[in-house]
Each structure stands twice: as C-alpha cells, then as structure tokens.
Design a protein around this motif. Structure first.
Motif, PDB file in Angstrom:
ATOM      1  N   TYR A  94      -7.626  -7.320   9.442  1.00 29.36           N
ATOM      2  CA  TYR A  94      -6.138  -7.520   9.370  1.00 29.36           C
ATOM      3  C   TYR A  94      -5.202  -6.699   9.452  1.00 29.36           C
ATOM      4  O   TYR A  94      -5.033  -5.583   9.354  1.00 29.36           O
ATOM      5  N   CYS A  95      -4.095  -7.161  10.439  1.00 32.04           N
ATOM      6  CA  CYS A  95      -3.038  -6.690  10.690  1.00 32.04           C
ATOM      7  C   CYS A  95      -1.823  -6.646   9.433  1.00 32.04           C
ATOM      8  O   CYS A  95      -1.830  -7.591   9.205  1.00 32.04           O
ATOM      9  N   ASN A  96      -1.181  -5.424   9.179  1.00 27.39           N
ATOM     10  CA  ASN A  96      -0.309  -5.931   8.056  1.00 27.39           C
ATOM     11  C   ASN A  96       1.085  -5.117   8.518  1.00 27.39           C
ATOM     12  O   ASN A  96       1.084  -4.047   9.122  1.00 27.39           O
ATOM     13  N   ALA A  97       2.274  -5.834   8.055  1.00 27.02           N
ATOM     14  CA  ALA A  97       3.564  -5.040   8.411  1.00 27.02           C
ATOM     15  C   ALA A  97       4.201  -4.976   7.116  1.00 27.02           C
ATOM     16  O   ALA A  97       4.327  -5.842   6.169  1.00 27.02           O
ATOM     17  N   TYR A  98       4.748  -3.778   6.921  1.00 27.40           N
ATOM     18  CA  TYR A  98       5.432  -3.669   5.702  1.00 27.40           C
ATOM     19  C   TYR A  98       6.717  -2.922   5.674  1.00 27.40           C
ATOM     20  O   TYR A  98       6.972  -1.858   6.497  1.00 27.40           O
ATOM     21  N   LYS A  99       7.658  -3.309   4.957  1.00 24.63           N
ATOM     22  CA  LYS A  99       8.776  -2.565   4.696  1.00 24.63           C
ATOM     23  C   LYS A  99       9.307  -2.843   3.224  1.00 24.63           C
ATOM     24  O   LYS A  99       8.995  -3.904   2.612  1.00 24.63           O
ATOM     25  N   PRO A 100      10.066  -2.089   2.370  1.00 24.73           N
ATOM     26  CA  PRO A 100      10.479  -2.283   1.143  1.00 24.73           C
ATOM     27  C   PRO A 100      11.001  -3.789   0.786  1.00 24.73           C
ATOM     28  O   PRO A 100      11.835  -4.107   1.419  1.00 24.73           O
ATOM     29  N   GLY A 101      10.108  -4.658   0.041  1.00 24.19           N
ATOM     30  CA  GLY A 101      10.500  -5.951  -0.149  1.00 24.19           C
ATOM     31  C   GLY A 101       9.765  -6.832   0.852  1.00 24.19           C
ATOM     32  O   GLY A 101      10.071  -8.008   0.436  1.00 24.19           O
ATOM     33  N   ASN A 102       9.175  -6.627   1.610  1.00 21.05           N
ATOM     34  CA  ASN A 102       8.296  -7.519   2.886  1.00 21.05           C
ATOM     35  C   ASN A 102       7.267  -6.805   3.120  1.00 21.05           C
ATOM     36  O   ASN A 102       6.974  -5.818   3.300  1.00 21.05           O
ATOM     37  N   ILE A 103       6.055  -7.818   3.035  1.00 19.66           N
ATOM     38  CA  ILE A 103       4.971  -7.676   3.656  1.00 19.66           C
ATOM     39  C   ILE A 103       4.473  -8.805   4.245  1.00 19.66           C
ATOM     40  O   ILE A 103       4.679  -9.965   3.980  1.00 19.66           O
ATOM     41  N   TYR A 104       3.874  -8.714   5.514  1.00 15.21           N
ATOM     42  CA  TYR A 104       3.230  -9.790   6.244  1.00 15.21           C
ATOM     43  C   TYR A 104       1.841  -9.366   6.620  1.00 15.21           C
ATOM     44  O   TYR A 104       1.495  -8.352   6.925  1.00 15.21           O
ATOM     45  N   TRP A 105       1.274 -10.507   6.766  1.00 11.76           N
ATOM     46  CA  TRP A 105      -0.328 -10.286   7.172  1.00 11.76           C
ATOM     47  C   TRP A 105      -0.529 -11.326   8.354  1.00 11.76           C
ATOM     48  O   TRP A 105       0.047 -12.322   8.660  1.00 11.76           O
ATOM     49  N   GLY A 106      -1.511 -10.761   9.413  1.00 14.02           N
ATOM     50  CA  GLY A 106      -2.096 -11.659  10.565  1.00 14.02           C
ATOM     51  C   GLY A 106      -3.267 -12.467   9.907  1.00 14.02           C
ATOM     52  O   GLY A 106      -3.440 -12.406   8.706  1.00 14.02           O
ATOM     53  N   GLN A 107      -3.755 -13.125  10.731  1.00 16.40           N
ATOM     54  CA  GLN A 107      -4.807 -14.064  10.346  1.00 16.40           C
ATOM     55  C   GLN A 107      -6.284 -13.467  10.428  1.00 16.40           C
ATOM     56  O   GLN A 107      -7.233 -13.997   9.961  1.00 16.40           O
TER      57      GLN A 107
END
Length: 115
Positions: A94-107
C-alpha cells in the motif's frame, strides 16, 4: 484530498525484482511524506519504506539493502524498487501519503514471490 493509485505488482521468482509505482493526484504532492506499507495474510500492516518531502528516507530492517524508495515530485509519483525478493516479501503493498492532520491510502497492489 489526495488520491493514490498503486501499480507494478505481480508474480516474481525469488531473487527477482519489481518496481512499484504510486501516482498521486488532488493536492500538492511535494509537501507530503510518502510511504510504502505491506500486509501479508494474517499479519498486521507494516511500514516498508518512507520518504519525506525533503527526500530523507528510512527502511524496515527486513528490506534494507534490497529495496529503494524514491519520489518524482514533477510526476507526482513515488516508487519502490524491490530487488533480491524473498517469499516472505509476499504481501499486498500500500502507498501512503502523510502530513500532520492528513493521511491517505491507496487501494494496494499484490506482490507474490514464488517459484
């Protein structure tokens, strides 16, 4: 909002190589730290590698010297080059994008290492 789409998974023999890609859209990619995680059947999701917005990297001990994470901010893409693959690397990545207050994941994308 950030949308993440992974690609590049597949079946590979032990000792082989694969390159995973994660294309991001929807926000300013360069400000996010990016990571690759994996989850094998019956196991918890674990960090494989991460790269900060400034390019600093860190790796799980199990992949050091075999995997390389990189990012291309112009292409809004993060990569995971995997070499000397082992059966125990088999997992959904899984790919993940992060910055303080936000986190996102791929499928996720399946990687299977088997002869």
């Amino acid at each position: 909002q950030v949308q993440l789409v992974e690609s590049g998974g597949g079946l590979v023999q032990p000792g082989g190589s694969l390159r995973l890609s994660c294309a991001a859209s929807g926000s300013i990619f360069s400000i996010y730290s990016m990571g690759w995680y994996r989850q094998a059947p019956g196991k918890q999701r674990e960090l494989v590698a991460a790269i900060t917005s400034g390019g600093r990297t860190n790796y799980a001990d199990s992949v050091k010297g075999r995997f390389t994470i990189s990012r291309d901010n112009a292409m809004n893409t993060v990569y995971l080059q995997m070499s000397s693959l082992k059966p125990e690397d088999t997992a959904v990545y899984y790919c993940n994008a992060y910055k303080p207050g936000n986190i996102y994941w791929g499928q996720g994308t399946q990687v299977t290492v088997s002869s």
